[in-house]
Motif scaffolding. Sequence first.
Motif, PDB file in Angstrom:
ATOM      1  N   SER A 194     108.945   1.676  48.077  1.00  0.00           N
ATOM      2  CA  SER A 194     107.909   0.652  47.927  1.00  0.00           C
ATOM      3  C   SER A 194     108.443  -0.662  48.495  1.00  0.00           C
ATOM      4  CB  SER A 194     107.527   0.455  46.463  1.00  0.00           C
ATOM      5  OG  SER A 194     106.914   1.612  45.935  1.00  0.00           O
ATOM      6  N   CYS A 195     107.692  -1.289  49.352  1.00  0.00           N
ATOM      7  CA  CYS A 195     108.142  -2.544  49.961  1.00  0.00           C
ATOM      8  C   CYS A 195     106.967  -3.220  50.669  1.00  0.00           C
ATOM      9  CB  CYS A 195     109.294  -2.315  50.945  1.00  0.00           C
ATOM     10  SG  CYS A 195     108.846  -1.238  52.330  1.00  0.00           S
ATOM     11  N   THR A 196     107.213  -4.436  51.112  1.00  0.00           N
ATOM     12  CA  THR A 196     106.255  -5.171  51.950  1.00  0.00           C
ATOM     13  C   THR A 196     106.951  -5.501  53.256  1.00  0.00           C
ATOM     14  OG1 THR A 196     105.137  -6.143  50.045  1.00  0.00           O
ATOM     15  CG2 THR A 196     104.824  -7.240  52.160  1.00  0.00           C
ATOM     16  N   LEU A 197     106.323  -5.156  54.364  1.00  0.00           N
ATOM     17  CA  LEU A 197     106.899  -5.417  55.684  1.00  0.00           C
ATOM     18  C   LEU A 197     106.148  -6.584  56.328  1.00  0.00           C
ATOM     19  CD1 LEU A 197     107.282  -1.810  57.135  1.00  0.00           C
ATOM     20  CD2 LEU A 197     108.896  -3.107  55.730  1.00  0.00           C
ATOM     21  N   LYS A 198     106.875  -7.612  56.687  1.00  0.00           N
ATOM     22  CA  LYS A 198     106.307  -8.706  57.460  1.00  0.00           C
ATOM     23  C   LYS A 198     106.646  -8.451  58.926  1.00  0.00           C
ATOM     24  CE  LYS A 198     106.547 -13.731  58.038  1.00  0.00           C
ATOM     25  NZ  LYS A 198     107.204 -14.978  57.576  1.00  0.00           N
ATOM     26  N   VAL A 199     105.632  -8.236  59.751  1.00  0.00           N
ATOM     27  CA  VAL A 199     105.824  -7.846  61.147  1.00  0.00           C
ATOM     28  C   VAL A 199     105.399  -9.022  62.030  1.00  0.00           C
ATOM     29  CG1 VAL A 199     105.285  -6.141  62.913  1.00  0.00           C
ATOM     30  CG2 VAL A 199     105.280  -5.468  60.507  1.00  0.00           C
ATOM     31  N   THR A 200     106.299  -9.447  62.913  1.00  0.00           N
ATOM     32  CA  THR A 200     105.994 -10.590  63.776  1.00  0.00           C
ATOM     33  C   THR A 200     106.308 -10.258  65.219  1.00  0.00           C
ATOM     34  OG1 THR A 200     108.194 -11.543  63.412  1.00  0.00           O
ATOM     35  CG2 THR A 200     106.411 -12.294  61.977  1.00  0.00           C
ATOM     36  N   THR A 201     105.536 -10.850  66.127  1.00  0.00           N
ATOM     37  CA  THR A 201     105.831 -10.842  67.563  1.00  0.00           C
ATOM     38  C   THR A 201     105.825 -12.298  68.011  1.00  0.00           C
ATOM     39  OG1 THR A 201     103.537 -10.745  68.292  1.00  0.00           O
ATOM     40  CG2 THR A 201     104.589  -8.643  67.767  1.00  0.00           C
ATOM     41  N   GLU A 202     105.906 -12.503  69.297  1.00  0.00           N
ATOM     42  CA  GLU A 202     105.900 -13.884  69.794  1.00  0.00           C
ATOM     43  C   GLU A 202     104.589 -14.587  69.469  1.00  0.00           C
ATOM     44  OE1 GLU A 202     106.769 -13.840  73.915  1.00  0.00           O
ATOM     45  OE2 GLU A 202     108.885 -13.397  73.663  1.00  0.00           O
ATOM     46  N   GLU A 203     103.492 -13.814  69.309  1.00  0.00           N
ATOM     47  CA  GLU A 203     102.187 -14.437  69.130  1.00  0.00           C
ATOM     48  C   GLU A 203     101.482 -14.025  67.851  1.00  0.00           C
ATOM     49  OE1 GLU A 203      99.872 -13.524  72.538  1.00  0.00           O
ATOM     50  OE2 GLU A 203     100.924 -14.916  73.856  1.00  0.00           O
ATOM     51  N   ASP A 204     101.896 -12.945  67.213  1.00  0.00           N
ATOM     52  CA  ASP A 204     101.144 -12.399  66.087  1.00  0.00           C
ATOM     53  C   ASP A 204     102.012 -12.240  64.839  1.00  0.00           C
ATOM     54  OD1 ASP A 204      98.535 -11.769  67.452  1.00  0.00           O
ATOM     55  OD2 ASP A 204      99.916 -10.631  68.702  1.00  0.00           O
ATOM     56  N   MET A 205     101.339 -12.132  63.702  1.00  0.00           N
ATOM     57  CA  MET A 205     102.015 -11.930  62.441  1.00  0.00           C
ATOM     58  C   MET A 205     101.117 -11.091  61.539  1.00  0.00           C
ATOM     59  SD  MET A 205     103.241 -14.820  59.687  1.00  0.00           S
ATOM     60  CE  MET A 205     104.216 -15.668  60.917  1.00  0.00           C
ATOM     61  N   GLY A 206     101.703 -10.143  60.829  1.00  0.00           N
ATOM     62  CA  GLY A 206     100.918  -9.319  59.927  1.00  0.00           C
ATOM     63  C   GLY A 206     101.783  -8.756  58.809  1.00  0.00           C
ATOM     64  N   TRP A 207     101.150  -8.137  57.816  1.00  0.00           N
ATOM     65  CA  TRP A 207     101.854  -7.567  56.663  1.00  0.00           C
ATOM     66  C   TRP A 207     101.394  -6.135  56.425  1.00  0.00           C
ATOM     67  CZ3 TRP A 207     100.769 -12.567  57.275  1.00  0.00           C
ATOM     68  CH2 TRP A 207     101.766 -13.511  56.971  1.00  0.00           C
ATOM     69  N   LEU A 208     102.360  -5.263  56.149  1.00  0.00           N
ATOM     70  CA  LEU A 208     102.078  -3.882  55.766  1.00  0.00           C
ATOM     71  C   LEU A 208     102.597  -3.681  54.341  1.00  0.00           C
ATOM     72  CD1 LEU A 208     103.186  -2.009  59.026  1.00  0.00           C
ATOM     73  CD2 LEU A 208     100.869  -2.634  58.346  1.00  0.00           C
ATOM     74  N   PHE A 209     101.779  -3.109  53.470  1.00  0.00           N
ATOM     75  CA  PHE A 209     102.129  -2.922  52.068  1.00  0.00           C
ATOM     76  C   PHE A 209     102.316  -1.422  51.795  1.00  0.00           C
ATOM     77  CE2 PHE A 209      99.661  -6.750  52.577  1.00  0.00           C
ATOM     78  CZ  PHE A 209     100.368  -7.680  51.825  1.00  0.00           C
ATOM     79  N   ILE A 210     103.505  -1.063  51.343  1.00  0.00           N
ATOM     80  CA  ILE A 210     103.864   0.350  51.177  1.00  0.00           C
ATOM     81  C   ILE A 210     104.211   0.599  49.714  1.00  0.00           C
ATOM     82  CG2 ILE A 210     105.446   2.171  51.905  1.00  0.00           C
ATOM     83  CD1 ILE A 210     105.855   0.370  54.481  1.00  0.00           C
ATOM     84  N   LEU A 211     103.541   1.572  49.122  1.00  0.00           N
ATOM     85  CA  LEU A 211     103.747   1.916  47.717  1.00  0.00           C
ATOM     86  C   LEU A 211     104.208   3.365  47.635  1.00  0.00           C
ATOM     87  CD1 LEU A 211     103.489   0.925  44.767  1.00  0.00           C
ATOM     88  CD2 LEU A 211     101.159   1.880  44.781  1.00  0.00           C
ATOM     89  N   LYS A 212     105.466   3.563  47.198  1.00  0.00           N
ATOM     90  CA  LYS A 212     106.061   4.897  47.079  1.00  0.00           C
ATOM     91  C   LYS A 212     105.921   5.689  48.379  1.00  0.00           C
ATOM     92  CE  LYS A 212     105.325   5.146  42.087  1.00  0.00           C
ATOM     93  NZ  LYS A 212     104.708   5.901  40.968  1.00  0.00           N
ATOM     94  N   GLY A 213     106.203   5.008  49.481  1.00  0.00           N
ATOM     95  CA  GLY A 213     106.199   5.649  50.784  1.00  0.00           C
ATOM     96  C   GLY A 213     104.846   5.691  51.467  1.00  0.00           C
ATOM     97  N   ASN A 214     103.777   5.355  50.762  1.00  0.00           N
ATOM     98  CA  ASN A 214     102.428   5.429  51.335  1.00  0.00           C
ATOM     99  C   ASN A 214     101.968   4.048  51.795  1.00  0.00           C
ATOM    100  OD1 ASN A 214     102.041   8.231  50.752  1.00  0.00           O
ATOM    101  ND2 ASN A 214     101.740   7.673  48.599  1.00  0.00           N
ATOM    102  N   LEU A 215     101.468   3.999  53.029  1.00  0.00           N
ATOM    103  CA  LEU A 215     100.903   2.757  53.570  1.00  0.00           C
ATOM    104  C   LEU A 215      99.520   2.566  52.942  1.00  0.00           C
ATOM    105  CD1 LEU A 215     100.932   0.363  55.521  1.00  0.00           C
ATOM    106  CD2 LEU A 215     100.098   1.891  57.316  1.00  0.00           C
ATOM    107  N   ILE A 216      99.387   1.573  52.030  1.00  0.00           N
ATOM    108  CA  ILE A 216      98.138   1.428  51.283  1.00  0.00           C
ATOM    109  C   ILE A 216      97.321   0.210  51.693  1.00  0.00           C
ATOM    110  CG2 ILE A 216      99.076   2.635  49.274  1.00  0.00           C
ATOM    111  CD1 ILE A 216      99.305  -0.179  47.941  1.00  0.00           C
ATOM    112  N   ALA A 217      97.933  -0.768  52.367  1.00  0.00           N
ATOM    113  CA  ALA A 217      97.178  -1.969  52.735  1.00  0.00           C
ATOM    114  C   ALA A 217      97.843  -2.652  53.917  1.00  0.00           C
ATOM    115  CB  ALA A 217      97.078  -2.938  51.546  1.00  0.00           C
TER     116      ALA A 217
END
Length: 605
Positions: free
Chosen positions: A27-50
Amino acid sequence: MENGVGGQLHGISLDSFLQMVQMEKTSCTLKVTTEEDMGWLFILKGNLIAAETGAISGMEAACTIISWEDSVIEIDNACDKKEDEVKQPLMNVLMEGLRLRDENRIQSGGKPSAPVKVSKPPDSVQPSKEKTDAPKDSPKQQPSAADRKPVKKPRPSPFDTPEPHKRSMGRRIVIASVVVIMVGGGYLAFSILGGQPEKSYKKIIAQVETTAEDSDKIILLQSFINANKPGEQTQDAEEKIKAIKTRLEQADFSSLEKTSEANAEKGNFDKAIALYHHHLNKYPASTFKGRIDKRIENMASRMEERDFEQLTTRAGELGADRIELYLAYLKNHPKGKHKNEVEKRIGEMSTEYFIHIEAQILDKDMKEDWASCIELAKKYMDIYPADQRAAQLAKLQTIWEEKTRETRIFETLKRSADSKGTNYEAAAMIYANYLRSYPNSYVKDKVNQQLTLLEQRINAQRLGKETHQLRALLAGRAERFVENGDGTVTDKKTGLRWSTLDGLTVNNNCMGYDSAMDYVKALRTGGHADWRLPTPEELVTLYKKAPFFPETEPTWYWTSKTNRRYMGGWVTDVEVVTSTNSTEWVPEVRDSRACGSVRAVRSKK
């Protein structure tokens, strides 16, 4: 991946990392960034839920983030989401995200499915082992909604040395040496900075061989390529991906041939050709391109033969319809082998087609549809540019264009005049000025019609004012006169009904005796048709006996009493009565050719 470990990843693709997290059920939250974009992936017990990026969320946001290239992954070992907003297996999300990535590469002129290369950080960048003074069980702070606001920011370089105060943030380290994923019951290591890619690759191949779906096999192999430096194993993985894609295309092509041929047998050649083009768009480097090009050429030839046969079959149709068929053939087959024959047939039909066009033009001209006239003329001139009748139509086209221009001017004049509202004099001046400037304008008849209408409105306004003024005067003499509200006044003393307005006021001009007789015969005031000239006695009672009928402007009125006399010729004298309010009255006569007014009357019923 151990709980309580956070950090920042460079040099590993997001899709590979998501598969690792799923296998470890983290379970974790991934903050993903590029030179122009930013987003968040929310993972609960291995499952991408949001997922969230910009104004989008859920499945759409997840696929968008996965499609980004050269991204940096920042890990926070907690997930503040509980509801499943994505509602799709990870494999489906990855497939769609990678598809979007390929589309983006093609649109930007790149090649699809190119592996993301790993950037090796310098030796000076080592995982941080410093700890903060915070207790181990202190709660992890999650980014708030405001923190996740999409902000454009420079991409952090994988070679930047972390600042001291950042290295001291207890539960965050830089993962930069080995990424571990679970396969079956054990672990498989992907080397990033070295290690043993050979062993990892053998285990990947074993997993590929037990995977049923070709699309899943491609993801596994591509993940290995993304996570490792170019070498013998990555090259072999690329060859295997190419072989799988070839096999997939072979299956698609086999189905395509059957479907396209079935359409061709039904005469749907254009649909069959479209299917082949769709296949080439889907597989730009198709190994079947040569065969497809020949199939398309064959279909186009068969379609041309069919269309030419239809021209022969429908040869008995009207000239205009045949012309349309011939033109459609030339448009669909600009290099067709029957092109010269079709052009010859069109040339032989010039007279027949002109008669058809001429009839349509006459109809549109009567309706003043100049745009359609111009369109019909241009159509003939385009087909027969060297024909003498085309030159005649060109001259007419100039006239129609001028009429179109003047019609637009008239519409502008009308809008300007209408904007004056009830100021009809100002509106009439707009039209009058135009006619003075362009007396021979094509729209002069329309302008004159508007002027006539405005003159009627001006006159109606004038009569309304006159009626209002007379009603006010009659209101002061209500003991004798009753204003009936229909343009008539009843004299209670005599019982006679009079027209409220006299002829001079209505016509804005005086009239002779004969015209006065015609006036009362045509009068329909109040809905009555029995109006007549009054006798002298009736007019005297109206104007010479108090209370008097109101006098607006001094004038005299014709009566019905006449006398014929001879003075070198027969002359008619008519007795008249003035409108002067006075009890004194002396009979007067006027020549019937004089110019007076009329106060029409109806006998009492």
